[in-house]
Motif scaffolding. Structure first.
Motif, PDB file in Angstrom:
ATOM      1  N   HIS A  61       0.837  -1.211   0.000  1.00 41.04           N
ATOM      2  CA  HIS A  61       0.000   0.000   0.000  1.00 41.04           C
ATOM      3  C   HIS A  61       0.869   1.257   0.000  1.00 41.04           C
TER       4      HIS A  61
ATOM      5  N   GLN B 209       2.671   1.763  -3.361  1.00 39.48           N
ATOM      6  CA  GLN B 209       1.770   2.254  -4.406  1.00 39.48           C
ATOM      7  C   GLN B 209       1.425   3.720  -4.163  1.00 39.48           C
TER       8      GLN B 209
ATOM      9  N   GLU C 148      -1.965   2.909 -11.570  1.00 39.88           N
ATOM     10  CA  GLU C 148      -2.053   2.852 -10.113  1.00 39.88           C
ATOM     11  C   GLU C 148      -3.458   3.187  -9.603  1.00 39.88           C
TER      12      GLU C 148
ATOM     13  N   ASN D 266      -8.604   1.367  -6.171  1.00 40.40           N
ATOM     14  CA  ASN D 266      -7.438   2.203  -5.880  1.00 40.40           C
ATOM     15  C   ASN D 266      -7.696   3.658  -6.247  1.00 40.40           C
TER      16      ASN D 266
ATOM     17  N   LYS E 145      -8.870   5.141  -3.201  1.00 40.45           N
ATOM     18  CA  LYS E 145      -7.834   5.156  -2.167  1.00 40.45           C
ATOM     19  C   LYS E 145      -6.781   6.226  -2.416  1.00 40.45           C
ATOM     20  N   TYR E 146      -6.372   6.367  -3.670  1.00 43.31           N
ATOM     21  CA  TYR E 146      -5.208   7.195  -3.967  1.00 43.31           C
ATOM     22  C   TYR E 146      -5.517   8.462  -4.760  1.00 43.31           C
TER      23      TYR E 146
END
Length: 175
Positions: free
Chosen positions: A55, A58, A113, A118, A121-122
């Motif tokens: 995690h 990334q 990514e 994700n 998340k990112y």
């Protein structure tokens, strides 16, 4: 009469405490010497560690790409701002086009990514780069066409193939 400072027991070297050493590294105990329950816990925490490491790795890749996108977008803005100082404005747009291609390469990299969950998340880590990119192409569009860029135009500029490389939120577009 001797003062307490003169005795060997009370010397400054004696009064100084030894620093405590904390060793948080896993011990190299052979697995066969560990009970089954401890082995399960150790395996479980090793899996947690690996998941968290993946995690963080990334997340760091997204942050690095976002910083690179921000830097290149700022270069586009600065090169576009010198358009009044040059005799050939088309050369400024050509330079900006080269830098824009580099930015799109970074967006391709970051889009990998930000696939699936994700993205949720990112996306926060990618936001600064997206916002700076929108500022750069917004200025570019204004200088070329005399109009403000719409969110749809931003998504078109970010599209390669089927759809946009990253999601652009309303906050990204406005800010």
């Amino acid at each position: 009469m001797n003062s307490p400072m003169d005795t060997a027991e009370d010397s400054p070297q004696r009064l100084a405490k030894k620093p405590k050493v904390h060793n948080n590294k896993p011990t190299d105990i052979p697995m066969e010497d560990i009970s089954d329950s401890k082995r399960e816990i150790l395996t479980l925490f090793t899996n947690y560690r690996n998941t968290l490491d993946a995690h963080y790795d990334q997340r760091e890749r997204v942050i690095k790409c976002s910083r690179d996108i921000t830097a290149l977008s700022k270069k586009i803005v600065f090169s576009l701002l010198r358009i009044t100082q040059v005799t050939n404005p088309e050369s400024v747009f050509r330079d900006a086009e080269k830098q824009h291609a580099q930015v799109l390469d970074l967006f391709r990299k970051i889009s990998v990514e930000l696939q699936g969950s994700n993205s949720l998340k990112y996306n926060r880590q990618a936001t600064p780069g997206i916002q700076e990119y929108i500022e750069a192409i917004g200025l570019w569009t204004f200088l070329q066409d005399g109009q403000l860029i719409s969110k749809e135009q931003v998504l078109e500029r970010l599209s390669v193939g089927a759809g946009p490389l990253v999601s652009v939120t309303d906050e990204d577009y406005i800010l």
